[in-house]
Design a protein around this motif. Structure first.
Motif, mmCIF file in Angstrom:
data_model
loop_
_atom_site.group_PDB
_atom_site.id
_atom_site.type_symbol
_atom_site.label_atom_id
_atom_site.label_comp_id
_atom_site.label_asym_id
_atom_site.label_seq_id
_atom_site.Cartn_x
_atom_site.Cartn_y
_atom_site.Cartn_z
ATOM 1 N N ASP A 47 -12.141 -9.525 -13.775
ATOM 2 C CA ASP A 47 -12.513 -8.902 -15.048
ATOM 3 C C ASP A 47 -12.084 -7.435 -15.127
ATOM 4 N N THR A 48 -11.018 -7.074 -14.393
ATOM 5 C CA THR A 48 -10.403 -5.756 -14.540
ATOM 6 C C THR A 48 -8.945 -5.971 -14.918
ATOM 7 N N TYR A 49 -8.271 -4.924 -15.334
ATOM 8 C CA TYR A 49 -6.858 -5.035 -15.696
ATOM 9 C C TYR A 49 -5.967 -5.365 -14.495
ATOM 10 N N LEU A 50 -6.525 -5.327 -13.293
ATOM 11 C CA LEU A 50 -5.742 -5.604 -12.093
ATOM 12 C C LEU A 50 -5.826 -7.056 -11.628
ATOM 13 N N GLU A 51 -6.677 -7.863 -12.255
ATOM 14 C CA GLU A 51 -6.901 -9.213 -11.739
ATOM 15 C C GLU A 51 -5.642 -10.077 -11.748
ATOM 16 N N ALA A 52 -4.686 -9.809 -12.603
ATOM 17 C CA ALA A 52 -3.467 -10.619 -12.678
ATOM 18 C C ALA A 52 -2.340 -10.071 -11.802
ATOM 19 N N HIS A 53 -2.606 -9.021 -11.043
ATOM 20 C CA HIS A 53 -1.571 -8.378 -10.231
ATOM 21 C C HIS A 53 -1.834 -8.598 -8.747
ATOM 22 N N ASP A 54 -0.748 -8.733 -8.006
ATOM 23 C CA ASP A 54 -0.852 -8.864 -6.556
ATOM 24 C C ASP A 54 -0.428 -7.565 -5.891
ATOM 25 N N PHE A 55 -1.137 -7.200 -4.859
ATOM 26 C CA PHE A 55 -0.737 -6.092 -3.996
ATOM 27 C C PHE A 55 -0.073 -6.729 -2.788
ATOM 28 N N PRO A 56 1.226 -6.521 -2.621
ATOM 29 C CA PRO A 56 1.898 -7.145 -1.488
ATOM 30 C C PRO A 56 1.336 -6.634 -0.161
ATOM 31 N N ARG A 57 1.129 -7.538 0.756
ATOM 32 C CA ARG A 57 0.533 -7.184 2.049
ATOM 33 C C ARG A 57 1.306 -6.048 2.709
ATOM 34 N N GLN A 58 0.569 -5.075 3.167
ATOM 35 C CA GLN A 58 1.141 -3.984 3.939
ATOM 36 C C GLN A 58 0.449 -3.959 5.290
ATOM 37 N N ASP A 59 1.231 -3.865 6.325
ATOM 38 C CA ASP A 59 0.717 -3.841 7.685
ATOM 39 C C ASP A 59 1.366 -2.647 8.370
ATOM 40 N N LEU A 60 0.679 -1.526 8.360
ATOM 41 C CA LEU A 60 1.200 -0.280 8.901
ATOM 42 C C LEU A 60 0.482 0.008 10.219
ATOM 43 N N ARG A 61 1.201 -0.070 11.302
ATOM 44 C CA ARG A 61 0.597 0.174 12.622
ATOM 45 C C ARG A 61 1.392 1.278 13.308
ATOM 46 N N ARG A 62 0.772 2.433 13.352
ATOM 47 C CA ARG A 62 1.436 3.594 13.951
ATOM 48 C C ARG A 62 0.830 3.987 15.291
ATOM 49 N N GLY A 63 -0.314 3.455 15.607
ATOM 50 C CA GLY A 63 -0.973 3.778 16.873
ATOM 51 C C GLY A 63 -2.298 3.045 16.969
ATOM 52 N N LYS A 64 -2.958 3.202 18.106
ATOM 53 C CA LYS A 64 -4.223 2.502 18.365
ATOM 54 C C LYS A 64 -5.260 2.768 17.281
ATOM 55 N N ASP A 65 -5.385 4.003 16.837
ATOM 56 C CA ASP A 65 -6.368 4.360 15.806
ATOM 57 C C ASP A 65 -5.720 4.777 14.485
ATOM 58 N N ASP A 66 -4.427 4.525 14.337
ATOM 59 C CA ASP A 66 -3.677 4.944 13.144
ATOM 60 C C ASP A 66 -2.995 3.724 12.550
ATOM 61 N N TRP A 67 -3.710 3.021 11.683
ATOM 62 C CA TRP A 67 -3.205 1.770 11.136
ATOM 63 C C TRP A 67 -3.893 1.436 9.810
ATOM 64 N N ILE A 69 -4.040 -2.190 7.135
ATOM 65 C CA ILE A 69 -3.639 -3.503 6.652
ATOM 66 C C ILE A 69 -4.272 -3.635 5.268
ATOM 67 N N ALA A 70 -3.447 -3.888 4.255
ATOM 68 C CA ALA A 70 -3.954 -3.986 2.880
ATOM 69 C C ALA A 70 -3.275 -5.154 2.173
ATOM 70 N N ARG A 71 -4.029 -5.795 1.277
ATOM 71 C CA ARG A 71 -3.512 -6.937 0.522
ATOM 72 C C ARG A 71 -4.496 -7.296 -0.582
ATOM 73 N N THR A 72 -4.073 -8.164 -1.468
ATOM 74 C CA THR A 72 -5.010 -8.770 -2.410
ATOM 75 C C THR A 72 -5.112 -10.256 -2.097
ATOM 76 N N SER A 73 -6.297 -10.781 -2.297
ATOM 77 C CA SER A 73 -6.531 -12.226 -2.239
ATOM 78 C C SER A 73 -7.849 -12.496 -2.943
ATOM 79 N N ASP A 74 -7.925 -13.666 -3.559
ATOM 80 C CA ASP A 74 -9.151 -14.082 -4.249
ATOM 81 C C ASP A 74 -9.670 -13.005 -5.199
ATOM 82 N N LEU A 75 -8.755 -12.423 -5.998
ATOM 83 C CA LEU A 75 -9.095 -11.408 -7.003
ATOM 84 C C LEU A 75 -9.796 -10.192 -6.387
ATOM 85 N N THR A 76 -9.380 -9.853 -5.166
ATOM 86 C CA THR A 76 -9.986 -8.734 -4.460
ATOM 87 C C THR A 76 -8.901 -7.954 -3.725
ATOM 88 N N PHE A 77 -9.009 -6.631 -3.764
ATOM 89 C CA PHE A 77 -8.167 -5.781 -2.929
ATOM 90 C C PHE A 77 -8.909 -5.598 -1.614
#
Length: 105
Positions: A47-67, A69-77
């Motif tokens: 029920d937001t303007y973003l519900e029809a959009h996908d955020f492509p999965r991003q997996d950024l791992r730069r170090g043990k504590d520097d990372w 992971i983001a994505r959309t699924s099931d109408l959720t970021f």
């Protein structure tokens, strides 16, 4: 909105804009901690303007504590990130939300 606007101020405004007397009773924004350590972010898009959009999965791992992971699924970021990456994870959401704003132009 200024690029310099702090991401938390922006997120508060985005959340408030979704609140219409109904949305906030079922949906919302959740920020929690992880035990590895890190952060977990869940932002409901239904029920937001973003519900029809996908955020492509991003997996950024730069170090043990520097990372991030983001994505959309099931109408959720969803984002999970290291203990110092919460602002960066929320900034990813802000950039994506701005790119998909209906009146952007």
């Amino acid at each position: 909105m200024s690029e310099a606007e702090h991401v938390m101020d922006w997120l508060q405004g985005w959340y408030a804009a979704q609140c219409d007397g109904d949305w906030e009773h079922e949906w919302g924004v959740k920020i929690d901690t992880l035990d590895n350590p890190g952060w977990s972010v869940r932002i409901d898009l239904e029920d937001t303007y973003l519900e029809a959009h996908d955020f492509p999965r991003q997996d950024l791992r730069r170090g043990k504590d520097d990372w991030i992971i983001a994505r959309t699924s099931d109408l959720t970021f969803h984002a999970a990130c290291g203990p110092g990456n919460l602002t960066e994870a929320l900034t990813l959401f802000r950039g994506w939300a701005r790119e998909n704003t209906p009146d952007r132009g």
